[in-house]
Design a protein around this motif. Structure first.
Motif, short mmCIF file in Angstrom:
data_model
loop_
_atom_site.label_atom_id
_atom_site.label_comp_id
_atom_site.label_asym_id
_atom_site.label_seq_id
_atom_site.Cartn_x
_atom_site.Cartn_y
_atom_site.Cartn_z
N LYS A 74 -15.85 3.65 -47.84
CA LYS A 74 -14.69 3.53 -49.05
C LYS A 74 -13.42 4.23 -48.36
N ALA A 75 -13.67 5.42 -48.12
CA ALA A 75 -12.17 6.10 -47.48
C ALA A 75 -11.80 5.20 -46.54
N ILE A 76 -12.41 4.70 -45.38
CA ILE A 76 -12.00 3.85 -44.45
C ILE A 76 -11.08 2.69 -44.88
N ILE A 77 -11.83 2.24 -45.79
CA ILE A 77 -10.96 0.76 -46.44
C ILE A 77 -9.71 1.15 -47.00
N GLU A 78 -9.83 2.33 -47.99
CA GLU A 78 -8.63 2.71 -48.68
C GLU A 78 -7.57 3.27 -47.72
N VAL A 79 -7.93 4.04 -46.60
CA VAL A 79 -6.73 4.42 -45.71
C VAL A 79 -6.16 3.34 -44.68
N PHE A 80 -7.21 2.71 -44.18
CA PHE A 80 -6.91 1.89 -43.05
C PHE A 80 -6.71 0.27 -43.18
N SER A 81 -6.99 -0.03 -44.38
CA SER A 81 -7.10 -1.44 -44.63
C SER A 81 -5.68 -2.13 -44.40
N ASP A 82 -4.71 -1.45 -44.76
CA ASP A 82 -3.43 -2.14 -44.79
C ASP A 82 -2.99 -2.55 -43.40
N TRP A 83 -3.40 -1.74 -42.31
CA TRP A 83 -2.99 -2.10 -40.91
C TRP A 83 -4.32 -2.46 -40.12
N TYR A 84 -5.48 -2.19 -40.32
CA TYR A 84 -6.32 -2.47 -39.33
C TYR A 84 -7.47 -3.59 -40.18
N LEU A 85 -7.47 -3.73 -41.32
CA LEU A 85 -8.34 -4.64 -41.94
C LEU A 85 -7.53 -5.72 -42.61
N ARG A 86 -6.44 -5.89 -42.15
CA ARG A 86 -5.58 -7.19 -42.79
C ARG A 86 -5.97 -8.53 -41.93
N THR A 87 -5.29 -9.48 -42.49
CA THR A 87 -5.44 -10.79 -41.62
C THR A 87 -4.42 -10.78 -40.55
N PRO A 88 -5.02 -11.13 -39.26
CA PRO A 88 -3.91 -10.96 -38.29
C PRO A 88 -2.80 -11.84 -38.14
N ASN A 89 -1.77 -11.58 -37.66
CA ASN A 89 -0.50 -12.34 -37.91
C ASN A 89 -0.34 -12.91 -36.35
N GLU A 90 0.63 -13.83 -35.99
CA GLU A 90 0.76 -14.46 -34.91
C GLU A 90 1.22 -13.44 -33.74
N ALA A 91 1.92 -12.39 -33.94
CA ALA A 91 2.19 -11.35 -33.05
C ALA A 91 0.94 -10.64 -32.53
N ASP A 92 -0.11 -10.43 -33.59
CA ASP A 92 -1.36 -9.62 -33.31
C ASP A 92 -2.19 -10.59 -32.20
N ILE A 93 -2.15 -11.89 -32.49
CA ILE A 93 -3.08 -12.92 -31.86
C ILE A 93 -2.38 -12.92 -30.26
N CYS A 94 -1.16 -13.19 -30.27
CA CYS A 94 -0.71 -13.13 -28.98
C CYS A 94 -0.91 -11.79 -28.11
#
Length: 118
Positions: A74-94
């Motif tokens: 629960k803490a990992i999701i609350e703290v890190f979801s905005d950056w690490y658990l988000r849908t990747p964008n085109e820059a992330d894929i590249c």
């Protein structure tokens, strides 16, 4: 996982959720530390073992292991979801494809359905 990364994650989780702070009981006996709870959680997640197996190695009971696992996730999701658990964008894929080519990691994006990304 490096020790430094483990400690960083444990410190963030401890600061976010008071469950991970070491407390004393009514008899002034220290309870389990954040490191014990975080280690039990990592062992369960990394090796896929049942919670009761952490008892022998870490001296932490099955109930506390399960509670720690729930609070940790629960803490990992609350703290890190905005950056690490988000849908990747085109820059992330590249960036990931570039790393894949540099390191020779052919199956890196195989588990991600790239065809449905915008």
């Amino acid at each position: 996982m490096s020790r430094c990364l483990f400690l960083q994650i444990a410190n963030v989780v401890e600061a976010h959720n008071p469950y991970f702070k070491q407390r004393t009981d009514a008899l002034s006996v220290l309870g389990l530390s954040c490191l014990q709870k975080a280690t039990a959680t990592h062992v369960i997640l990394a090796y896929g073992i049942p919670a009761d197996l952490t008892d022998e190695y870490l001296r932490i009971g099955e109930t506390i292991s399960i509670e720690s696992l729930r609070a940790f996730v629960k803490a990992i999701i609350e703290v890190f979801s905005d950056w690490y658990l988000r849908t990747p964008n085109e820059a992330d894929i590249c960036r990931l494809l570039s790393i894949r080519e540099q390191r020779g990691f052919p199956g890196m994006l195989r588990g991600i359905n790239c065809m449905h990304w915008k």
